[in-house]
Design a protein around this motif. Structure first.
Motif, PDB file in Angstrom:
ATOM      1  N   UNK A   1       0.852  -1.198   0.000  1.00 20.63           N
ATOM      2  CA  UNK A   1       0.000   0.000   0.000  1.00 20.63           C
ATOM      3  C   UNK A   1       0.884   1.243   0.000  1.00 20.63           C
ATOM      4  N   UNK A   2       0.629   2.132  -0.905  1.00 18.16           N
ATOM      5  CA  UNK A   2       1.378   3.383  -0.955  1.00 18.16           C
ATOM      6  C   UNK A   2       0.394   4.543  -1.019  1.00 18.16           C
ATOM      7  N   UNK A   3       0.914   5.752  -0.921  1.00 27.32           N
ATOM      8  CA  UNK A   3       0.069   6.940  -0.825  1.00 27.32           C
ATOM      9  C   UNK A   3       0.304   7.871  -2.004  1.00 27.32           C
ATOM     10  N   UNK A   4      -0.785   8.340  -2.586  1.00 29.80           N
ATOM     11  CA  UNK A   4      -0.710   9.422  -3.571  1.00 29.80           C
ATOM     12  C   UNK A   4      -0.983  10.728  -2.834  1.00 29.80           C
ATOM     13  N   UNK A   5      -0.024  11.625  -2.900  1.00 29.48           N
ATOM     14  CA  UNK A   5      -0.106  12.874  -2.142  1.00 29.48           C
ATOM     15  C   UNK A   5      -0.556  14.035  -3.006  1.00 29.48           C
ATOM     16  N   UNK A   6      -1.101  15.043  -2.334  1.00 28.19           N
ATOM     17  CA  UNK A   6      -1.368  16.310  -3.007  1.00 28.19           C
ATOM     18  C   UNK A   6      -0.025  16.896  -3.417  1.00 28.19           C
ATOM     19  N   UNK A  71       2.131   3.919 -12.976  1.00 29.59           N
ATOM     20  CA  UNK A  71       2.738   3.969 -11.650  1.00 29.59           C
ATOM     21  C   UNK A  71       3.649   2.762 -11.427  1.00 29.59           C
ATOM     22  N   UNK A  72       3.225   1.601 -11.934  1.00 33.69           N
ATOM     23  CA  UNK A  72       4.045   0.391 -11.822  1.00 33.69           C
ATOM     24  C   UNK A  72       5.387   0.593 -12.534  1.00 33.69           C
ATOM     25  N   UNK A  73       5.344   1.248 -13.671  1.00 35.14           N
ATOM     26  CA  UNK A  73       6.585   1.531 -14.402  1.00 35.14           C
ATOM     27  C   UNK A  73       7.454   2.541 -13.649  1.00 35.14           C
ATOM     28  N   UNK A  74       6.826   3.572 -13.089  1.00 42.83           N
ATOM     29  CA  UNK A  74       7.586   4.533 -12.274  1.00 42.83           C
ATOM     30  C   UNK A  74       8.285   3.815 -11.124  1.00 42.83           C
ATOM     31  N   UNK A  75       7.554   2.909 -10.472  1.00 42.11           N
ATOM     32  CA  UNK A  75       8.099   2.215  -9.302  1.00 42.11           C
ATOM     33  C   UNK A  75       9.150   1.182  -9.676  1.00 42.11           C
ATOM     34  N   UNK A  83       2.182   8.605  -8.109  1.00 42.33           N
ATOM     35  CA  UNK A  83       1.678   9.759  -8.857  1.00 42.33           C
ATOM     36  C   UNK A  83       1.032  10.739  -7.882  1.00 42.33           C
ATOM     37  N   UNK A  84       1.504  11.982  -7.818  1.00 41.54           N
ATOM     38  CA  UNK A  84       0.824  12.975  -6.988  1.00 41.54           C
ATOM     39  C   UNK A  84      -0.454  13.445  -7.684  1.00 41.54           C
ATOM     40  N   UNK A  85      -1.329  14.092  -6.931  1.00 38.27           N
ATOM     41  CA  UNK A  85      -2.531  14.639  -7.568  1.00 38.27           C
ATOM     42  C   UNK A  85      -2.538  16.156  -7.476  1.00 38.27           C
ATOM     43  N   UNK A 222      -0.761  13.214 -15.653  1.00 35.48           N
ATOM     44  CA  UNK A 222      -0.867  12.190 -14.601  1.00 35.48           C
ATOM     45  C   UNK A 222      -1.399  12.791 -13.312  1.00 35.48           C
ATOM     46  N   UNK A 223      -0.989  14.023 -12.985  1.00 35.00           N
ATOM     47  CA  UNK A 223      -1.451  14.685 -11.766  1.00 35.00           C
ATOM     48  C   UNK A 223      -2.923  15.055 -11.884  1.00 35.00           C
TER      49      UNK A 223
END
Length: 287
Positions: A1-6, A71-75, A83-85, A222-223
């Motif tokens: 589990x990971x977090x997408x941040x502002x 995101x899988x590719x980024x990781x 990916x931030x939002x 992406x954002x």
């Protein structure tokens, strides 16, 4: 589990890690394959083909899977990146933090919209556009469209979409004006005085490469779509009794049969169904 941040809460180190991972995917060719995928599945109403990415009920689940694949590719480059939002109802200015030189860079110059700042500026050497609407090899933007100004969506415009209890309505396309959260948030269902709302309006506000099927040429894509995904979460929480529509494929004789994806039909190119994308528990959360 990971977090997408502002994005406004990212540290300078987090911004650097995100942009560095994006640049590596560009360098190794993976990034442009994502641009081509989005362009392939950007099918307008007037085409009598399957619409899976846009102007259709699968807009949300298709983009959720698309972001997860990216995101899988980024990781694979940096396991600590997500990916931030971008909440465009609050960070609604060309001088908001995401357009700074240490993150996405700013608007394009006046004569040709060429982005001159940030890691994705052509002059930095790491961002050549190879899949696009124009001959330009450089990334273009026109934040706010100063020559014909447009504003980013307001919190009220966003709420107008989130308040609709229907997920989507027939005819399941950009002309579905009888209501439906999907079309209101995607942004075709706008009041007569406006051409765009919400998601679509953001693409127009950024301008340049963000305005067509090859919009992912701009990493701002992406954002933007991470926030669209978050808003889908908000809508589900607000309307727990409302599910994805259409639940079943359109009947024989319906002009939309074979052109829209029902709840348990596979979405190309991944062979996953909207039902499988209805939640992301165990994968990521939003801060």
């Amino acid at each position: 589990m990971y977090t997408r941040q502002n994005q406004k809460d990212l540290t300078s180190a987090q911004k650097k890690r995100f942009t560095s991972a994006v640049l590596e995917l560009k360098r190794n060719g993976v990034y442009d394959s994502f641009v081509r995928t989005h362009d392939k599945y950007f099918v307008p109403d007037r085409d009598r083909k399957l619409r899976v990415g846009h102007m259709s009920p699968s807009f949300f689940p298709w983009h959720r899977r698309y972001l997860l694949e990216f995101e899988k590719q980024l990781q694979s480059v940096d396991p600590g990146v997500s990916i931030p939002y971008w909440d465009w109802t609050t960070d609604n200015s060309p001088v908001s933090s995401l357009w700074a030189d240490d993150f996405l860079g700013g608007t394009g110059r006046a004569d040709d919209r060429r982005v001159m700042t940030g890691p994705f500026a052509y002059d930095r050497g790491g961002w050549t556009v190879t899949v696009g609407l124009t001959e330009a090899a450089f990334l273009t933007r026109n934040l706010g469209r100063p020559q014909n100004p447009i504003a980013l969506p307001t919190a009220a415009e966003l709420q107008w979409a989130v308040d609709d209890p229907a997920y989507d309505v027939a005819p399941w396309d950009s002309t579905a004006t009888a209501g439906g959260f999907r079309n209101k948030l995607e942004g075709w269902s706008a009041p007569k005085a406006e051409r765009w709302r919400n998601h679509n309006k953001v693409h127009q506000w950024v301008g340049g490469h963000m305005t067509g099927g090859t919009a992912p040429n701009d990493p701002a894509f992406w954002l933007h779509h991470a926030f669209v995904d978050l808003v889908w979460d908000r809508w589900q929480a607000r309307h727990p009794g409302s599910g994805y529509q259409p639940a079943s494929p359109p009947v024989l004789g319906d002009p939309q049969r074979g052109r829209v994806i029902a709840l348990d039909q596979p979405m190309p190119p991944w062979n996953v169904t909207p039902r499988e994308m209805l939640n992301h528990q165990g994968l990521y959360r939003y801060a």
